[in-house]
Structure formats: structure tokens, C-alpha cells
Motif scaffolding. Sequence first.
Motif, PDB file in Angstrom:
ATOM      1  N   LEU A  49       0.941  -1.031  -0.223  1.00 48.66           N
ATOM      2  CA  LEU A  49      -0.105   0.030   0.031  1.00 48.66           C
ATOM      3  C   LEU A  49       0.786   1.114  -0.106  1.00 48.66           C
ATOM      4  O   LEU A  49       0.376   2.284  -0.747  1.00 48.66           O
ATOM      5  CB  LEU A  49      -1.133  -0.014   1.261  1.00 48.66           C
ATOM      6  CG  LEU A  49      -2.134  -0.867   1.438  1.00 48.66           C
ATOM      7  CD1 LEU A  49      -2.799  -1.033   2.690  1.00 48.66           C
ATOM      8  CD2 LEU A  49      -3.022  -0.753   0.041  1.00 48.66           C
ATOM      9  N   VAL A  50       1.992   1.343   0.740  1.00 52.10           N
ATOM     10  CA  VAL A  50       2.953   2.354   0.787  1.00 52.10           C
ATOM     11  C   VAL A  50       3.356   2.723  -0.982  1.00 52.10           C
ATOM     12  O   VAL A  50       3.628   3.608  -1.207  1.00 52.10           O
ATOM     13  CB  VAL A  50       4.095   2.057   1.567  1.00 52.10           C
ATOM     14  CG1 VAL A  50       5.292   3.093   1.255  1.00 52.10           C
ATOM     15  CG2 VAL A  50       3.529   2.196   3.185  1.00 52.10           C
ATOM     16  N   PHE A  51       3.676   1.518  -1.530  1.00 49.02           N
ATOM     17  CA  PHE A  51       4.120   1.773  -2.775  1.00 49.02           C
ATOM     18  C   PHE A  51       2.945   2.235  -3.920  1.00 49.02           C
ATOM     19  O   PHE A  51       3.437   3.017  -4.597  1.00 49.02           O
ATOM     20  CB  PHE A  51       4.836   0.522  -3.652  1.00 49.02           C
ATOM     21  CG  PHE A  51       6.026   0.197  -3.052  1.00 49.02           C
ATOM     22  CD1 PHE A  51       7.338   1.112  -3.555  1.00 49.02           C
ATOM     23  CD2 PHE A  51       6.708  -0.633  -1.894  1.00 49.02           C
ATOM     24  CE1 PHE A  51       8.403   0.408  -3.137  1.00 49.02           C
ATOM     25  CE2 PHE A  51       7.922  -0.948  -1.285  1.00 49.02           C
ATOM     26  CZ  PHE A  51       9.053  -0.243  -2.085  1.00 49.02           C
ATOM     27  N   LEU A  52       1.956   1.567  -3.546  1.00 48.13           N
ATOM     28  CA  LEU A  52       0.603   2.106  -4.419  1.00 48.13           C
ATOM     29  C   LEU A  52       0.459   3.745  -4.197  1.00 48.13           C
ATOM     30  O   LEU A  52       0.233   4.449  -4.968  1.00 48.13           O
ATOM     31  CB  LEU A  52      -0.501   1.125  -3.646  1.00 48.13           C
ATOM     32  CG  LEU A  52      -1.748   1.354  -4.642  1.00 48.13           C
ATOM     33  CD1 LEU A  52      -1.230   0.538  -6.137  1.00 48.13           C
ATOM     34  CD2 LEU A  52      -2.729   0.684  -4.038  1.00 48.13           C
ATOM     35  N   LEU A  53       0.624   4.092  -2.932  1.00 52.20           N
ATOM     36  CA  LEU A  53       0.435   5.461  -2.540  1.00 52.20           C
ATOM     37  C   LEU A  53       1.644   6.370  -2.997  1.00 52.20           C
ATOM     38  O   LEU A  53       1.408   7.342  -3.532  1.00 52.20           O
ATOM     39  CB  LEU A  53       0.376   5.542  -0.938  1.00 52.20           C
ATOM     40  CG  LEU A  53       0.072   7.288  -0.484  1.00 52.20           C
ATOM     41  CD1 LEU A  53      -1.099   7.563  -0.764  1.00 52.20           C
ATOM     42  CD2 LEU A  53       0.101   7.088   1.234  1.00 52.20           C
ATOM     43  N   PHE A 131       5.029  -3.378  -9.270  1.00 49.75           N
ATOM     44  CA  PHE A 131       3.803  -3.414  -9.779  1.00 49.75           C
ATOM     45  C   PHE A 131       2.823  -2.358  -9.037  1.00 49.75           C
ATOM     46  O   PHE A 131       2.443  -1.668  -9.528  1.00 49.75           O
ATOM     47  CB  PHE A 131       3.229  -4.941  -9.586  1.00 49.75           C
ATOM     48  CG  PHE A 131       1.743  -4.580 -10.407  1.00 49.75           C
ATOM     49  CD1 PHE A 131       1.570  -4.906 -11.527  1.00 49.75           C
ATOM     50  CD2 PHE A 131       0.592  -4.525  -9.485  1.00 49.75           C
ATOM     51  CE1 PHE A 131       0.284  -4.963 -12.248  1.00 49.75           C
ATOM     52  CE2 PHE A 131      -0.655  -4.490 -10.087  1.00 49.75           C
ATOM     53  CZ  PHE A 131      -0.726  -4.843 -11.491  1.00 49.75           C
ATOM     54  N   ALA A 132       2.911  -2.412  -7.549  1.00 49.78           N
ATOM     55  CA  ALA A 132       2.322  -1.544  -7.127  1.00 49.78           C
ATOM     56  C   ALA A 132       2.495   0.079  -7.274  1.00 49.78           C
ATOM     57  O   ALA A 132       1.598   0.961  -7.430  1.00 49.78           O
ATOM     58  CB  ALA A 132       2.575  -1.513  -5.494  1.00 49.78           C
ATOM     59  N   LYS A 137       1.034   5.157 -11.159  1.00 53.18           N
ATOM     60  CA  LYS A 137       1.643   6.096 -11.984  1.00 53.18           C
ATOM     61  C   LYS A 137       1.436   6.066 -13.405  1.00 53.18           C
ATOM     62  O   LYS A 137       1.501   7.056 -14.078  1.00 53.18           O
ATOM     63  CB  LYS A 137       3.250   5.906 -11.504  1.00 53.18           C
ATOM     64  CG  LYS A 137       4.098   7.060 -12.318  1.00 53.18           C
ATOM     65  CD  LYS A 137       5.678   6.922 -11.640  1.00 53.18           C
ATOM     66  CE  LYS A 137       6.177   5.783 -12.459  1.00 53.18           C
ATOM     67  NZ  LYS A 137       7.657   6.162 -12.296  1.00 53.18           N
ATOM     68  N   TYR A 138       1.162   4.884 -14.199  1.00 52.07           N
ATOM     69  CA  TYR A 138       1.008   4.401 -15.217  1.00 52.07           C
ATOM     70  C   TYR A 138      -0.165   4.969 -15.605  1.00 52.07           C
ATOM     71  O   TYR A 138      -0.430   5.556 -16.907  1.00 52.07           O
ATOM     72  CB  TYR A 138       0.978   2.864 -15.811  1.00 52.07           C
ATOM     73  CG  TYR A 138       0.963   2.544 -17.083  1.00 52.07           C
ATOM     74  CD1 TYR A 138       2.137   2.501 -17.963  1.00 52.07           C
ATOM     75  CD2 TYR A 138      -0.357   2.320 -17.580  1.00 52.07           C
ATOM     76  CE1 TYR A 138       1.855   2.235 -19.143  1.00 52.07           C
ATOM     77  CE2 TYR A 138      -0.753   1.693 -18.920  1.00 52.07           C
ATOM     78  CZ  TYR A 138       0.616   1.936 -19.687  1.00 52.07           C
ATOM     79  OH  TYR A 138       0.224   1.459 -21.044  1.00 52.07           O
ATOM     80  N   TYR A 150       7.367  -1.233 -19.490  1.00 61.28           N
ATOM     81  CA  TYR A 150       7.483  -0.005 -18.392  1.00 61.28           C
ATOM     82  C   TYR A 150       7.580  -0.759 -16.995  1.00 61.28           C
ATOM     83  O   TYR A 150       8.347  -0.215 -16.369  1.00 61.28           O
ATOM     84  CB  TYR A 150       6.222   0.647 -18.431  1.00 61.28           C
ATOM     85  CG  TYR A 150       5.948   1.822 -17.705  1.00 61.28           C
ATOM     86  CD1 TYR A 150       6.904   3.171 -17.736  1.00 61.28           C
ATOM     87  CD2 TYR A 150       5.179   1.954 -16.413  1.00 61.28           C
ATOM     88  CE1 TYR A 150       6.454   4.098 -16.859  1.00 61.28           C
ATOM     89  CE2 TYR A 150       4.884   2.880 -15.582  1.00 61.28           C
ATOM     90  CZ  TYR A 150       5.765   4.120 -15.769  1.00 61.28           C
ATOM     91  OH  TYR A 150       5.544   5.093 -14.843  1.00 61.28           O
ATOM     92  N   LEU A 151       6.911  -1.735 -16.743  1.00 60.77           N
ATOM     93  CA  LEU A 151       6.776  -2.532 -15.504  1.00 60.77           C
ATOM     94  C   LEU A 151       8.300  -3.352 -15.391  1.00 60.77           C
ATOM     95  O   LEU A 151       8.707  -3.154 -14.149  1.00 60.77           O
ATOM     96  CB  LEU A 151       5.732  -3.444 -15.386  1.00 60.77           C
ATOM     97  CG  LEU A 151       5.713  -4.610 -14.133  1.00 60.77           C
ATOM     98  CD1 LEU A 151       5.549  -3.797 -12.975  1.00 60.77           C
ATOM     99  CD2 LEU A 151       4.625  -5.586 -14.385  1.00 60.77           C
ATOM    100  N   MET A 152       8.698  -3.975 -16.335  1.00 61.44           N
ATOM    101  CA  MET A 152       9.852  -4.622 -16.438  1.00 61.44           C
ATOM    102  C   MET A 152      11.119  -3.773 -16.163  1.00 61.44           C
ATOM    103  O   MET A 152      12.066  -4.125 -15.466  1.00 61.44           O
ATOM    104  CB  MET A 152      10.019  -5.719 -17.412  1.00 61.44           C
ATOM    105  CG  MET A 152       8.980  -6.715 -17.770  1.00 61.44           C
ATOM    106  SD  MET A 152       8.630  -7.598 -16.103  1.00 61.44           S
ATOM    107  CE  MET A 152      10.183  -8.381 -15.713  1.00 61.44           C
ATOM    108  N   GLY A 153      11.064  -2.398 -16.668  1.00 61.96           N
ATOM    109  CA  GLY A 153      11.974  -1.701 -16.199  1.00 61.96           C
ATOM    110  C   GLY A 153      12.117  -1.206 -14.878  1.00 61.96           C
ATOM    111  O   GLY A 153      13.231  -1.244 -14.196  1.00 61.96           O
TER     112      GLY A 153
END
Length: 298
Positions: A49-53, A131-132, A137-138, A150-153
Motif C-alpha cells: 500500500l505504501v508503494f501504491l500511495l 507493480f504497486a 503512475k501508469y 514499463y513495468l519490467m524496467g
Amino acid sequence: NKWVSGDPPRPELAELRQRKGVNIFIAISTMLGRAFRQLDVEVELRCWLVFLLLGLIVAMALNLDYEWVNVSHILDAGNDIFAMFIAVLHRSDYGDTKVLTRRELNSGISVVALYIAVTLRTWFVCFFQAFAFCVLKYVLLPPYQYFGVYLMGHVGTAFWWASAAHWLSLVLDQKTATVVLLFLPNIWKMFDGSAAQEGLREGEEDNTIRNETLSYITPARWYMQMTYSKEIWDYPEYVQNNRYVNATLYSRDFPTDDDGYDLHKACEEGGLMLFFGPFFAPPFYILTFITLFLMKAS
């Protein structure tokens, strides 16, 4: 001998033999199961959730329009903060159990099994953390390319910083390792090409990767080469003549062929260097393994 006369006969002692360990595959399976059972689901969900935020905050704070001058900034948005979060969080993979790890290794636990188990668990966690960070951001700060590259980068960047955190947490005390991992992602930006000026022309190579040898060992160089080339890949070729696009391709030293910049090669080279390059995560994996082996031998 009068001192032992009348005593019961001594039994024949079994011949001393070398202790046998379990099969390496069983050891890996056992350690892998233990590594994943040690994951605290509640803590990992909070981190997710922190990374999502974090991705949401980065996208909303920048709020850039999709213009050629902004493409590199959109792709690179918040990556230094993302790297710092990944590094500090994964310091604890070895750092918090350093004494216990040394005892286990010296009591017979397989170095290979422990190392593979922790590494696979880290890859699993890093993928979902990346991913989060990427997903919102995407959506809110969208590039033109599909989500996969974009994700794999970001996944490759996460692997790099997690592997660096593993090694540093084993060779440094935990306070020093934390401080180094807090500052290193920002210091690294001095060498990854992020300081390249927009509108750069030939002969203006200062502060770009064209005159920074250390750029080869910075994950951000290869992340940008992988994602930016994919971003421009699907546009007509004349887009490369745009002032800002051409400046970015030149300043970041993208590979060329007889017809101009080879974006297919640039994307493939960026991905290979990010995941398998000789200056990237593999050396940290090797250094971590050697350090664990030396802990067992000490």
C-alpha cells in the motif's frame, strides 16, 4: 588390568563417519518454504500500500502534460524515491537476522540453499512492490508504450537495489548500511545521465552519460534506454528528428546504425544490461554469496 577386572565388557563402538547432509534440492526446497513462511503478510500488505500511495503521490505531484520535452521526465518520475524505498526495505532480508544467519551457517545449513531461498523470496516481493508503484503512475501519468516494458524496467531497477542492499547489509553494520542506502540512489543520479540538458547538441556533453564512465554501472541509464526507446519505437521515424527527442537520444548515447538510431537494439540492450549486465545485479549476487560463504567459514 586389575582396575577394570569384573567390569562388563565394553561394547564395540561404531566407526566414526562423516556426517551426511540432505540432498541439495531437498535443502533448497526446505529453506525456500521457510523463507516464504517468514513473510509477515500484514507487513507486506502495508508495504504494498505504501508503494501504491507513492506511485499516486508522484503522478499527482508532477502532473506533466505529454509533450516531447516531458517524455523522459514522465518515464523517470519518482524512480530515485522508489529505489530508496526498495533498498531500505530489503536491507532487513539479511540485516535483521545477521547473527542468526551466521549461527545457522556454522551449524550445517547449506549456504546455497539459504542464498537461493532469500533471493527468490526477494524477487517475488520486489515484483509486486514494483507493480504497486507502477500501476497508478501508469494510469495517472501515462506514457505511450504498453505496461509490460514499463513495468519490467521498474522490476529490474528493484532487483538491482535489493541485491545491493543485501550485500551492504552483510558487510556493514545496520545503521551505516541504512544511511548509505538512503543517500546512494540520489548520489547515483550524478552519473546516470539525469543531468542531461534538454536541447543538447553535439559538443555539449557535460553532465551526460557520454562523458560519465560510471554510467555503465547505474541502473537508471539502462532503465531509461529500455523504456525511452520503447516509447519512441512505435512513432514514425521522423519523430527522432524532433529537437527534444533527438537531444535525449544523443545525450543518453543510444546505439545507432546506418539509418539513424536503432531503437530495437537500444530496447533489447537496455533490458539485457538491466537484468544480466556484468556491472549490475549479478555482481552483487556473487558478492552476497561469497560473503555468506565467508561467514560460514569464519
